[in-house]
Design an enzyme around this catalytic site. Sequence first.
Site, PDB file in Angstrom:
ATOM      1  N   GLU A 287      16.375  -0.355  -4.167  1.00 11.28           N
ATOM      2  CA  GLU A 287      15.387   0.564  -3.595  1.00 11.28           C
ATOM      3  C   GLU A 287      14.637   1.301  -4.705  1.00 11.28           C
ATOM      4  O   GLU A 287      13.431   1.563  -4.591  1.00 11.28           O
ATOM      5  CB  GLU A 287      16.070   1.562  -2.666  1.00 11.28           C
ATOM      6  CG  GLU A 287      16.654   0.955  -1.407  1.00 11.28           C
ATOM      7  CD  GLU A 287      15.593   0.313  -0.538  1.00 11.28           C
ATOM      8  OE1 GLU A 287      14.528   0.932  -0.333  1.00 11.28           O
ATOM      9  OE2 GLU A 287      15.810  -0.823  -0.066  1.00 11.28           O
ATOM     10  N   TRP A 290      12.083  -1.007  -5.888  1.00  9.97           N
ATOM     11  CA  TRP A 290      10.922  -1.049  -4.984  1.00  9.97           C
ATOM     12  C   TRP A 290       9.976   0.111  -5.288  1.00  9.97           C
ATOM     13  O   TRP A 290       8.752  -0.048  -5.265  1.00  9.97           O
ATOM     14  CB  TRP A 290      11.355  -1.010  -3.522  1.00  9.97           C
ATOM     15  CG  TRP A 290      10.175  -1.000  -2.593  1.00  9.97           C
ATOM     16  CD1 TRP A 290       9.510   0.092  -2.111  1.00  9.97           C
ATOM     17  CD2 TRP A 290       9.460  -2.138  -2.083  1.00  9.97           C
ATOM     18  NE1 TRP A 290       8.445  -0.282  -1.326  1.00  9.97           N
ATOM     19  CE2 TRP A 290       8.391  -1.651  -1.294  1.00  9.97           C
ATOM     20  CE3 TRP A 290       9.642  -3.508  -2.210  1.00  9.97           C
ATOM     21  CZ2 TRP A 290       7.503  -2.499  -0.641  1.00  9.97           C
ATOM     22  CZ3 TRP A 290       8.743  -4.356  -1.548  1.00  9.97           C
ATOM     23  CH2 TRP A 290       7.693  -3.852  -0.786  1.00  9.97           C
ATOM     24  N   TRP A 318      -9.367  -3.739  14.239  1.00  9.20           N
ATOM     25  CA  TRP A 318      -8.566  -2.573  14.618  1.00  9.20           C
ATOM     26  C   TRP A 318      -9.233  -1.824  15.762  1.00  9.20           C
ATOM     27  O   TRP A 318     -10.446  -1.967  16.002  1.00  9.20           O
ATOM     28  CB  TRP A 318      -8.415  -1.631  13.425  1.00  9.20           C
ATOM     29  CG  TRP A 318      -7.731  -2.219  12.232  1.00  9.20           C
ATOM     30  CD1 TRP A 318      -8.317  -2.576  11.047  1.00  9.20           C
ATOM     31  CD2 TRP A 318      -6.347  -2.528  12.094  1.00  9.20           C
ATOM     32  NE1 TRP A 318      -7.380  -3.089  10.190  1.00  9.20           N
ATOM     33  CE2 TRP A 318      -6.159  -3.068  10.795  1.00  9.20           C
ATOM     34  CE3 TRP A 318      -5.238  -2.412  12.935  1.00  9.20           C
ATOM     35  CZ2 TRP A 318      -4.928  -3.478  10.314  1.00  9.20           C
ATOM     36  CZ3 TRP A 318      -3.997  -2.812  12.456  1.00  9.20           C
ATOM     37  CH2 TRP A 318      -3.848  -3.336  11.166  1.00  9.20           C
ATOM     38  N   TRP A 371      -4.054   0.990   9.895  1.00 10.46           N
ATOM     39  CA  TRP A 371      -2.967   1.479   9.058  1.00 10.46           C
ATOM     40  C   TRP A 371      -3.387   2.707   8.265  1.00 10.46           C
ATOM     41  O   TRP A 371      -2.559   3.578   7.972  1.00 10.46           O
ATOM     42  CB  TRP A 371      -2.460   0.380   8.122  1.00 10.46           C
ATOM     43  CG  TRP A 371      -3.478  -0.138   7.144  1.00 10.46           C
ATOM     44  CD1 TRP A 371      -4.331  -1.176   7.333  1.00 10.46           C
ATOM     45  CD2 TRP A 371      -3.748   0.362   5.825  1.00 10.46           C
ATOM     46  NE1 TRP A 371      -5.126  -1.360   6.226  1.00 10.46           N
ATOM     47  CE2 TRP A 371      -4.782  -0.435   5.281  1.00 10.46           C
ATOM     48  CE3 TRP A 371      -3.210   1.393   5.055  1.00 10.46           C
ATOM     49  CZ2 TRP A 371      -5.294  -0.224   3.991  1.00 10.46           C
ATOM     50  CZ3 TRP A 371      -3.721   1.612   3.773  1.00 10.46           C
ATOM     51  CH2 TRP A 371      -4.751   0.806   3.254  1.00 10.46           C
ATOM     52  N   TRP A 394       2.639   1.091   3.861  1.00  8.13           N
ATOM     53  CA  TRP A 394       1.798   0.920   5.051  1.00  8.13           C
ATOM     54  C   TRP A 394       1.116  -0.451   5.048  1.00  8.13           C
ATOM     55  O   TRP A 394       1.017  -1.108   6.073  1.00  8.13           O
ATOM     56  CB  TRP A 394       0.768   2.053   5.159  1.00  8.13           C
ATOM     57  CG  TRP A 394       1.310   3.212   5.928  1.00  8.13           C
ATOM     58  CD1 TRP A 394       1.883   4.348   5.433  1.00  8.13           C
ATOM     59  CD2 TRP A 394       1.386   3.318   7.353  1.00  8.13           C
ATOM     60  NE1 TRP A 394       2.301   5.162   6.457  1.00  8.13           N
ATOM     61  CE2 TRP A 394       2.009   4.563   7.646  1.00  8.13           C
ATOM     62  CE3 TRP A 394       0.991   2.511   8.403  1.00  8.13           C
ATOM     63  CZ2 TRP A 394       2.238   4.993   8.955  1.00  8.13           C
ATOM     64  CZ3 TRP A 394       1.220   2.933   9.714  1.00  8.13           C
ATOM     65  CH2 TRP A 394       1.839   4.165   9.974  1.00  8.13           C
TER      66      TRP A 394
END
Length: 494
Positions: A287, A290, A318, A371, A394
Amino acid sequence: MSHYLSLMVTSKKDSRPAIVWFRRDLRLTDQAALGAAVASGAPVLPVFVLDDGKAGAWKAGGAARWWLHHSLTQLHAVLRHHGTGLVLRRGDSAEVILALAKEVDACAIHTGILPEPWERAADDAVAKHLKGTDCAFHRHPTVLLHDPDTITTQAGKPFGVFTPFANAFLRGVPIGTPVPAPKRIKGADLPASEDISDWALRPTITWDAQFADAWVPGEAGAAATLDRFLDEAVNGYDVGRNAVSKAGSSSLSPFLHWGEISPTQVWAATLHTDHPHTAGPVAYRRELIWREFAAHVLWHHPTVPEEPLRPEFKAFRWRRDPRALKAWQRGQTGVPIVDAGMRQLWSIGWMHNRVRMITASYLVKHLLVPWEDGQAWFWETLVDADLGNNSVNWQWVAGCGADAAPFFRIFNPVLQGTKFDPDGDYVRRWVPELTKLDTRFIHEPWAAPNTALAAAGIILGKTYPKPMIDLAEGRARALAALRDTGGKRADQLV
């Protein structure tokens, strides 16, 4: 030069202060910029500049500003204990730092390297202005484990996929030992400072009432949070991180974002557990990698907060739907796990990572809301709002960014809730309207018989919303929009 003259020159140089320009590295331990300034022998002048101009839409949001207020207050107190204090200034950060350097006749400026585009622009402006002067400008690694310019693909390009990046990171990034805080700092005479209360960082409407119950900003709070994680959760992190009603995550993200603890400290701490190479600590260090990957992407693609990395998604259809967006923001979608997450976010400025993925997927796929709208709300309400993590994550959910999950992989929030909140404890905590509902229906109250709803005191559409859209219908609509995107088929967008 005579020995006497040499001593005079050294004395004059040492009397000039070295500025430590704090930004998102609000700590004393393992703070390379501070350590270098202290080691130089010059009097140290710590400063923080509030610059809302260059960041534009990405100036710190409301929840983050609450955190910043308390973090700066704590940093000033700790610096006072070590023999100095924190000077606060407002304005264009490069201009303020350069003016302060001239004001105090600084011999050097030390600061951290940050990935945000406006921070890099400020660094460039300061370096350009000071070139050829007798005030040195030094940048130090204070917020990341890696230098984003040094890890590249075999073709010499930045990474766009996480696993190859992680492999290169593990092979090529040496992670040092955290450096203790200086025992004492030789402080410079402090020039005029602004009062933090004049910055009005705390919200005027007390929607932050529960923040103080959930968080203790500052370096001491970071250390205590890390200790709790190491004692209680790190060994089972690989499984516990997904149990949304349990304290299985580290809760270190806001402390890492504001630099109240360094990633080196956290990495090293996971290597000093009883079983550092078992699944839990290894998963947690992944993590951290990341987090480095998100910063890497932002460094090389500074427009990622505003533009999809995959250009075909610029044509995606969208739905601009203010009503749907508002219901999602308020936790009134009628989908319990989504509403629980959004209410947790509003209440304490943070949301469990698994639920972040569920709520984000529901917004961009079932509701087809852009988003960018979800990203903006998270930016305003997260105490750990981080430009790299927020934008890259996102785009990952939306299927349009680096290492993105394909858009056609759509989370079913009922199945996600059943799997990761099987007893409904998380939903009951944050959606009290459903407290008495039978666990069999806690994640889909619309499927409960009228007798079960009546026994729980629930009237759908009155005491708790009906779902905004049928989940199967929402999924079908999202897949249809994907097929229409630039004429691409779903299998061409994987």
